[in-house]
Scaffold this motif. Structure first.
Motif, PDB file in Angstrom:
ATOM      1  N   LEU A 240       0.849  -1.231   0.308  1.00 58.86           N
ATOM      2  CA  LEU A 240       0.119   0.031  -0.091  1.00 58.86           C
ATOM      3  C   LEU A 240       0.876   1.221  -0.125  1.00 58.86           C
ATOM      4  O   LEU A 240       0.673   2.174  -0.862  1.00 58.86           O
ATOM      5  CB  LEU A 240      -0.884   0.148   1.057  1.00 58.86           C
ATOM      6  CG  LEU A 240      -1.728   1.156   1.570  1.00 58.86           C
ATOM      7  CD1 LEU A 240      -2.659   1.568   0.385  1.00 58.86           C
ATOM      8  CD2 LEU A 240      -2.603   1.053   2.852  1.00 58.86           C
ATOM      9  N   ALA A 244       0.928   3.962  -3.398  1.00 57.97           N
ATOM     10  CA  ALA A 244       0.387   5.215  -2.864  1.00 57.97           C
ATOM     11  C   ALA A 244       1.162   6.112  -3.083  1.00 57.97           C
ATOM     12  O   ALA A 244       1.059   7.503  -3.667  1.00 57.97           O
ATOM     13  CB  ALA A 244      -0.345   5.061  -1.462  1.00 57.97           C
ATOM     14  N   PHE A 301      -5.549   3.290   6.484  1.00 56.31           N
ATOM     15  CA  PHE A 301      -6.135   3.820   5.227  1.00 56.31           C
ATOM     16  C   PHE A 301      -6.582   4.895   5.089  1.00 56.31           C
ATOM     17  O   PHE A 301      -6.552   5.900   4.190  1.00 56.31           O
ATOM     18  CB  PHE A 301      -7.323   2.669   4.806  1.00 56.31           C
ATOM     19  CG  PHE A 301      -7.034   1.286   4.372  1.00 56.31           C
ATOM     20  CD1 PHE A 301      -6.465   1.326   3.237  1.00 56.31           C
ATOM     21  CD2 PHE A 301      -6.706   0.256   5.394  1.00 56.31           C
ATOM     22  CE1 PHE A 301      -6.180   0.223   2.469  1.00 56.31           C
ATOM     23  CE2 PHE A 301      -6.401  -0.893   4.768  1.00 56.31           C
ATOM     24  CZ  PHE A 301      -6.173  -1.066   3.356  1.00 56.31           C
ATOM     25  N   VAL A 304      -3.476   7.297   4.235  1.00 63.27           N
ATOM     26  CA  VAL A 304      -3.210   7.415   2.743  1.00 63.27           C
ATOM     27  C   VAL A 304      -4.310   8.114   2.123  1.00 63.27           C
ATOM     28  O   VAL A 304      -3.838   8.663   0.961  1.00 63.27           O
ATOM     29  CB  VAL A 304      -3.064   5.662   2.225  1.00 63.27           C
ATOM     30  CG1 VAL A 304      -2.719   5.804   0.860  1.00 63.27           C
ATOM     31  CG2 VAL A 304      -2.074   5.137   3.102  1.00 63.27           C
ATOM     32  N   ALA A 305      -5.561   8.068   2.245  1.00 63.97           N
ATOM     33  CA  ALA A 305      -6.383   8.730   1.534  1.00 63.97           C
ATOM     34  C   ALA A 305      -6.230  10.372   1.688  1.00 63.97           C
ATOM     35  O   ALA A 305      -6.373  11.098   0.850  1.00 63.97           O
ATOM     36  CB  ALA A 305      -7.903   8.312   2.187  1.00 63.97           C
ATOM     37  N   SER A 337       0.191   6.660   8.521  1.00 61.68           N
ATOM     38  CA  SER A 337       0.124   5.418   7.853  1.00 61.68           C
ATOM     39  C   SER A 337       1.357   4.664   8.060  1.00 61.68           C
ATOM     40  O   SER A 337       1.430   3.405   8.281  1.00 61.68           O
ATOM     41  CB  SER A 337      -0.201   5.483   6.341  1.00 61.68           C
ATOM     42  OG  SER A 337       0.920   6.079   5.636  1.00 61.68           O
ATOM     43  N   THR A 400      -5.789   3.507  -2.726  1.00 62.58           N
ATOM     44  CA  THR A 400      -6.611   3.288  -1.118  1.00 62.58           C
ATOM     45  C   THR A 400      -7.671   2.504  -1.294  1.00 62.58           C
ATOM     46  O   THR A 400      -7.938   1.343  -0.632  1.00 62.58           O
ATOM     47  CB  THR A 400      -6.878   4.627  -0.617  1.00 62.58           C
ATOM     48  OG1 THR A 400      -5.779   5.437  -0.587  1.00 62.58           O
ATOM     49  CG2 THR A 400      -7.464   4.386   0.917  1.00 62.58           C
ATOM     50  N   TRP A 403      -6.929  -1.202  -2.365  1.00 67.70           N
ATOM     51  CA  TRP A 403      -6.205  -2.164  -1.414  1.00 67.70           C
ATOM     52  C   TRP A 403      -6.968  -2.300  -0.123  1.00 67.70           C
ATOM     53  O   TRP A 403      -6.801  -3.422   0.387  1.00 67.70           O
ATOM     54  CB  TRP A 403      -5.060  -1.149  -0.777  1.00 67.70           C
ATOM     55  CG  TRP A 403      -3.628  -1.997  -1.308  1.00 67.70           C
ATOM     56  CD1 TRP A 403      -2.492  -2.406  -0.612  1.00 67.70           C
ATOM     57  CD2 TRP A 403      -3.299  -1.918  -2.661  1.00 67.70           C
ATOM     58  NE1 TRP A 403      -1.581  -2.745  -1.234  1.00 67.70           N
ATOM     59  CE2 TRP A 403      -2.025  -2.828  -2.650  1.00 67.70           C
ATOM     60  CE3 TRP A 403      -3.896  -1.520  -3.907  1.00 67.70           C
ATOM     61  CZ2 TRP A 403      -1.228  -3.023  -3.935  1.00 67.70           C
ATOM     62  CZ3 TRP A 403      -3.007  -2.082  -4.948  1.00 67.70           C
ATOM     63  CH2 TRP A 403      -1.640  -2.510  -5.242  1.00 67.70           C
ATOM     64  N   ARG A 411      -7.389  -3.787   6.550  1.00 65.91           N
ATOM     65  CA  ARG A 411      -8.325  -2.679   6.882  1.00 65.91           C
ATOM     66  C   ARG A 411      -8.878  -2.909   8.301  1.00 65.91           C
ATOM     67  O   ARG A 411      -9.027  -2.185   8.862  1.00 65.91           O
ATOM     68  CB  ARG A 411      -9.396  -2.896   5.825  1.00 65.91           C
ATOM     69  CG  ARG A 411     -10.419  -1.794   5.719  1.00 65.91           C
ATOM     70  CD  ARG A 411     -11.453  -1.854   4.925  1.00 65.91           C
ATOM     71  NE  ARG A 411     -12.554  -2.940   4.961  1.00 65.91           N
ATOM     72  CZ  ARG A 411     -12.487  -4.023   4.516  1.00 65.91           C
ATOM     73  NH1 ARG A 411     -11.930  -4.413   3.105  1.00 65.91           N
ATOM     74  NH2 ARG A 411     -13.463  -4.972   4.588  1.00 65.91           N
TER      75      ARG A 411
END
Length: 417
Positions: A240, A244, A301, A304-305, A337, A400, A403, A411
């Motif tokens: 991830l 990303a 997550f 990363v978003a 993250s 994101t 994954w 998650r």
């Protein structure tokens, strides 16, 4: 005496009693400070040299080539580097790495001082730096957990990140000021800091020789790869980060934004470079005092978003301070993250395998950073720097979502224990 409850998290003061860890932390800080100054200097140096004869887009592409030159040695050497960290004394491996970094920055300082710096020379020195970092990353990652009790490991990881992030604030800002005088000043400053970092590692007293596992070198390297593949939480977390940041590597284009879009010069370049680390440091301080106790995967997550969203804002900004704010959010989200990823990976990995797992992780991280710089340079060649930044931010958001669906265990990861 009753055993401590797993819900009881030792205070940060407990780390202050660990002498060797403090030396390790100081080495990490000064070494990161030096690496940031060197990175700022070589990026700016490359862009200035390229702009003497090339367009903005072509010069941005060459800045991205520095990332590729630094990444290729990491890719080629990562398996032997991880095996070395699990076979040899980790302190000695770090000392040799610092010697390599010192040699590369001395060549750069001499070239800048005597005026024989060129695009090919900068690319070669970036490669030499990458070779040293290939061995440095797994040894450094594997050494830290040897110096603290296991119950202190989550806090130590947060403070390790804090060392890197605070150096990443001071380093780019200092690098920007130093390159405003001359690249020579920046390279000499990095040289002095590398010396201090090497001395701190030398003073560590604990036994840093890992327990060597039986088997040939090739068998040990295959074991490391197989372990990462089997542990889906580990594989999902590091992949991830790879995709990303690979797509969202807008920070590689900061020399372009500073000089030709925002038009703020080398001093503004230093401010921009410090932006991500400002946000990351604030988040690292919060995490050091308040370790995540639940819903770790969801936090990862979300980080990363927000990283992707902030990258888009940065790409579209025409204001220095809005750009710095977007970069600060980007850095804070990335810190969140990274903290979850590093803690998950180190907690589930047994010590005899930490070097090999860290080596695989360093390839993913190196690909996301250095190869991400190359990707940004290539996209900027066709879409321009603004288009490249926006493209990367959108790509990070898409990754994101993908994954989160591909790795439900990651998650749903809950407690960092």
């Amino acid at each position: 005496m009753a055993a401590p409850s797993p819900d009881v998290v030792p205070s940060a003061r407990a780390l202050l009693k660990e002498r060797d860890y403090l030396l390790f932390w100081a080495s990490r800080w000064t070494g990161s400070f030096a690496a940031q100054i060197q990175s700022v200097a070589i990026g700016w140096h490359m862009y200035v040299l390229a702009r003497e004869t090339r367009s903005v887009e072509e010069s941005a592409f060459l800045v991205g080539m520095i990332g590729l030159a630094a990444f290729l040695p990491v890719l080629l050497l990562t398996l032997p580097a991880g095996e070395s960290a699990d076979r040899h004394n980790r302190k000695i491996v770090l000392q040799l790495c610092f010697m390599g970094e010192i040699a590369s920055v001395l060549v750069l300082a001499l070239a800048a001082w005597k005026g024989f710096a060129s695009v090919p020379l900068l690319l070669v020195m970036a490669g030499a730096f990458g070779a040293a970092r290939a061995f440095f990353a797994p040894a450094n990652t594997a050494l830290g957990p040897m110096l603290v009790p296991r119950i202190l490991l989550p806090r130590a990881i947060a403070w390790n990140s804090l060392a890197w992030q605070t150096a990443s604030i001071a380093g780019p800002a200092a690098g920007g000021l130093l390159v405003a005088m001359s690249p020579t000043h920046a390279y000499v400053g990095a040289f002095a800091l590398y010396l201090v970092a090497a001395l701190c590692v030398t003073l560590i007293r604990q036994n840093t020789q890992p327990q060597v596992q039986p088997g040939s070198r090739w068998q040990l390297m295959k074991e490391g790869l197989a372990y990462v593949w089997r542990q889906k939480i580990v594989f999902g977390a590091i992949s991830l980060d790879l995709f990303a940041v690979l797509l969202g590597g807008a920070t590689a284009l900061l020399p372009v934004f500073a000089r030709d879009i925002l038009k703020v010069g080398p001093e503004g370049f230093g401010i921009l470079r410090a932006g991500p680390a400002i946000g990351a440091t604030l988040v690292a301080l919060w995490l050091a005092a308040n370790p995540i106790r639940a819903r770790a995967g969801a936090f990862m997550f979300a980080g990363v978003a927000f990283f992707g969203l902030a990258t888009i804002v940065f790409g579209l900004s025409k204001s220095l301070w809005l750009s710095v704010a977007a970069l600060a959010v980007l850095g804070g989200a990335d810190m969140l993250s990274v903290y979850v990823r590093q803690t998950l990976v180190q907690l589930v990995t047994p010590d005899p395998m930490r070097g090999r797992v860290a080596a695989v992780s360093s390839v993913f991280i190196g690909a996301s950073n250095e190869l991400g710089e190359f990707e940004s340079g290539v996209v900027a060649r066709f879409l321009g720097p603004v288009g490249a930044a926006v493209f990367g931010g959108v790509g990070a958001l898409v990754v994101t979502g993908i994954w989160a669906k591909l790795f439900p265990a990651l998650r749903k990861a809950d407690r960092l224990e």
